[in-house]
Design an enzyme around this catalytic site. Structure first.
Site, PDB file in Angstrom:
ATOM      1  N   GLU A  85       0.821  -1.209   0.000  1.00  0.00           N
ATOM      2  CA  GLU A  85       0.000   0.000   0.000  1.00  0.00           C
ATOM      3  C   GLU A  85       0.855   1.259   0.000  1.00  0.00           C
ATOM      4  O   GLU A  85       0.517   2.261  -0.645  1.00  0.00           O
ATOM      5  CB  GLU A  85      -0.920   0.031   1.229  1.00  0.00           C
ATOM      6  CG  GLU A  85      -1.931  -1.095   1.279  1.00  0.00           C
ATOM      7  CD  GLU A  85      -1.451  -2.257   2.125  1.00  0.00           C
ATOM      8  OE1 GLU A  85      -2.267  -2.832   2.849  1.00  0.00           O
ATOM      9  OE2 GLU A  85      -0.249  -2.597   2.055  1.00  0.00           O
ATOM     10  N   LYS A 440       8.558  20.680   3.974  1.00  0.00           N
ATOM     11  CA  LYS A 440       7.378  20.040   4.575  1.00  0.00           C
ATOM     12  C   LYS A 440       6.721  20.980   5.586  1.00  0.00           C
ATOM     13  O   LYS A 440       5.497  21.142   5.599  1.00  0.00           O
ATOM     14  CB  LYS A 440       7.791  18.728   5.260  1.00  0.00           C
ATOM     15  CG  LYS A 440       8.011  17.566   4.313  1.00  0.00           C
ATOM     16  CD  LYS A 440       8.512  16.343   5.051  1.00  0.00           C
ATOM     17  CE  LYS A 440       7.456  15.755   5.967  1.00  0.00           C
ATOM     18  NZ  LYS A 440       6.426  14.999   5.225  1.00  0.00           N
TER      19      LYS A 440
END
Length: 472
Positions: A85, A440
């Site tokens: 995933e 970020k």
């Protein structure tokens, strides 16, 4: 825009399996005589008419492994989490970066249109994304009961209990199925966790700031449950812990979990936890929010034929976050559609075991990434580096995965450098942006949303230490 009713779970599964068979190299895939793997993909859905959609795979990942804390590097050049995933999601981010590059170049045939904010882009309204996974995500979503062979592998189960980790075995014992839901007091209103009762009369020991919200019983259809799928994944410190009582009382549900490591503990949160985070913050991550006016949410999650519980999936992927309040503009709790396919993954452990129950299978050590990009779409890794990397070569650019933090950051910066000051968003105009962490942190609305989620629902989330994010 969601093209509901214009595709089925089996169509999504078949498309993903077909892509796996035709587009991925044999190198990195399991030897089915002795190995199994897991697969996940992102499917792009484009509505072209009221009754027609175009479906295509734009990202895919395989893998079952994580690296331990001791193997983490401060240069961002190793893949920390190689579960399918997560490989698929990082491959999807690579695809989005390519599409943003096309948008900046004023290419008409791309996913994005100009937004209303300076330097920001929006997803075309006719585009949506479906996430496919060949298995239930490790962690809370996989906490489901063992009932019968047919139910286990074929049909959704309505119960509320356990994770089958990517490398765990099943053990069957018998017990009752009642559990309690706990929530913190007003200070942490959104933090929800659930604890299996040892017996009806036993009172669970808990901190003073916990109180019982309500109690749920499993539907009568689950009273024949013998056990739950066991996992080696551990509850995060600060959460209610597993009781390890016999049978279905073994696990605590609704809590954050760390993926297991072989001897060296990992710092990787379970796939259930990460996917729940995507349903609040989006799949694009912090860096791409410098270019996007809105997060990119999944419209649906489709799960292949495997042990499955609708209740457990909903609990794990969004119900744990349902009390998160005061999210910044554009962020929300995405109640993603969750459906299961009747088609089974050919290289999954269950499918291979059915063919020959006597053979001993091990998880494949390699991970494969595929992105719908024109150059080098494939990436095969093992132990966090390009497959074939020697100890001596670690640290060289040639050994990096194309979806590791360092490479994603390099692609991101190349895109930023192509923009003039007039083309840059306000967040990219900040002074002193240099390191991976600087960029970020400068995605202010994303960080505000993450703070809301962490403070109200995921207070025990284990974050990567800051010094592992300071590379440039």
């Amino acid at each position: 825009m969601q093209a509901k009713g214009l595709w089925s779970a089996d169509e999504i599964a078949a498309l993903s399996y077909g892509h796996y068979t035709t587009q991925l190299p044999k190198q990195g895939l399991p030897d089915p005589s002795r190995e199994w793997t897991l697969m996940a993909a992102v499917i792009q859905i484009e509505s072209v008419e009221d009754t027609k959609v175009i479906k295509k795979v734009v990202a895919m990942g395989t893998g079952t492994k994580c690296i331990g804390q001791a193997k983490l590097r401060k240069t961002g050049d190793v893949l920390q989490d190689s579960h399918a995933e997560i490989i698929a999601k990082r491959s999807f981010q690579r695809y989005l970066l390519h599409q943003l590059s096309l948008a900046v170049s004023d290419t008409k045939d791309c996913l994005f249109i100009p937004g209303t904010e300076k330097g920001k882009w929006m997803l075309r309204p006719e585009i949506s994304f479906v996430f496919f996974t060949s298995h239930t995500p490790c962690g809370d979503a996989s906490i489901i009961p063992v009932i019968s062979h047919e139910d286990e592998l074929g049909h959704p189960l309505p119960s509320e209990v356990t994770e089958k980790d990517h490398s765990s075995n099943n053990v069957c014992e018998s017990v009752n199925t009642t559990y309690k839901r706990k929530v913190r007091s007003e200070e942490d209103i959104g933090f929800i966790s659930k604890k299996m009762k040892h017996s009806i009369d036993e009172i669970l020991t808990r901190p003073e700031n916990y109180e019982e919200e309500n109690r749920h019983d499993f539907p009568s259809t689950c009273q024949k449950a013998l056990d739950v799928h066991r996992t080696g994944a551990k509850c995060v410190a600060g959460e209610l812990q597993d009781s390890y009582s016999p049978g279905v009382n073994y696990h605590t549900v609704g809590v954050l979990r760390i993926k297991p490591g072989r001897g060296d503990r990992t710092m990787s949160m379970s796939c259930s936890d990460k996917m729940a985070r995507w349903n609040v913050l989006g799949c694009q991550g912090a860096l791409l929010m410098h270019f996007l006016q809105q997060p990119i949410y999944l419209s649906a999650v489709v799960v292949g034929k495997c042990p499955f519980s609708q209740d457990a999936m909903e609990r794990a992927l969004y119900n744990r976050c349902h009390k998160v309040l005061s999210l910044p503009c554009a962020f929300r709790l995405n109640r993603v559609q969750i459906i299961q396919s009747d088609l089974e993954f050919q290289h999954g452990r269950h499918a291979l075991t059915k063919k020959d129950a006597t053979r001993k299978l091990v998880p494949c050590g390699a991970a494969v990434s595929w992105s719908a990009v024109p150059h080098h779409p494939l990436d095969v890794t093992a132990n966090g580096y390009r497959q074939g990397t020697t100890r001596k070569a670690i640290g060289s650019p040639q050994c990096r995965s194309r979806i590791c933090k360092a490479e994603i950051f390099n692609t991101f910066r190349e895109l930023v450098q192509r923009l003039s000051e007039k083309q840059r968003s306000e967040s990219l105009s900040s002074q002193g942006l240099k390191t991976y962490w600087d960029y970020k942190a400068a995605a202010i609305t994303y960080q505000e949303a993450w703070n809301c989620l962490r403070q109200q629902a995921f207070t025990s989330w284990i974050q990567t230490p800051r010094d592992f994010l300071m590379f440039s």
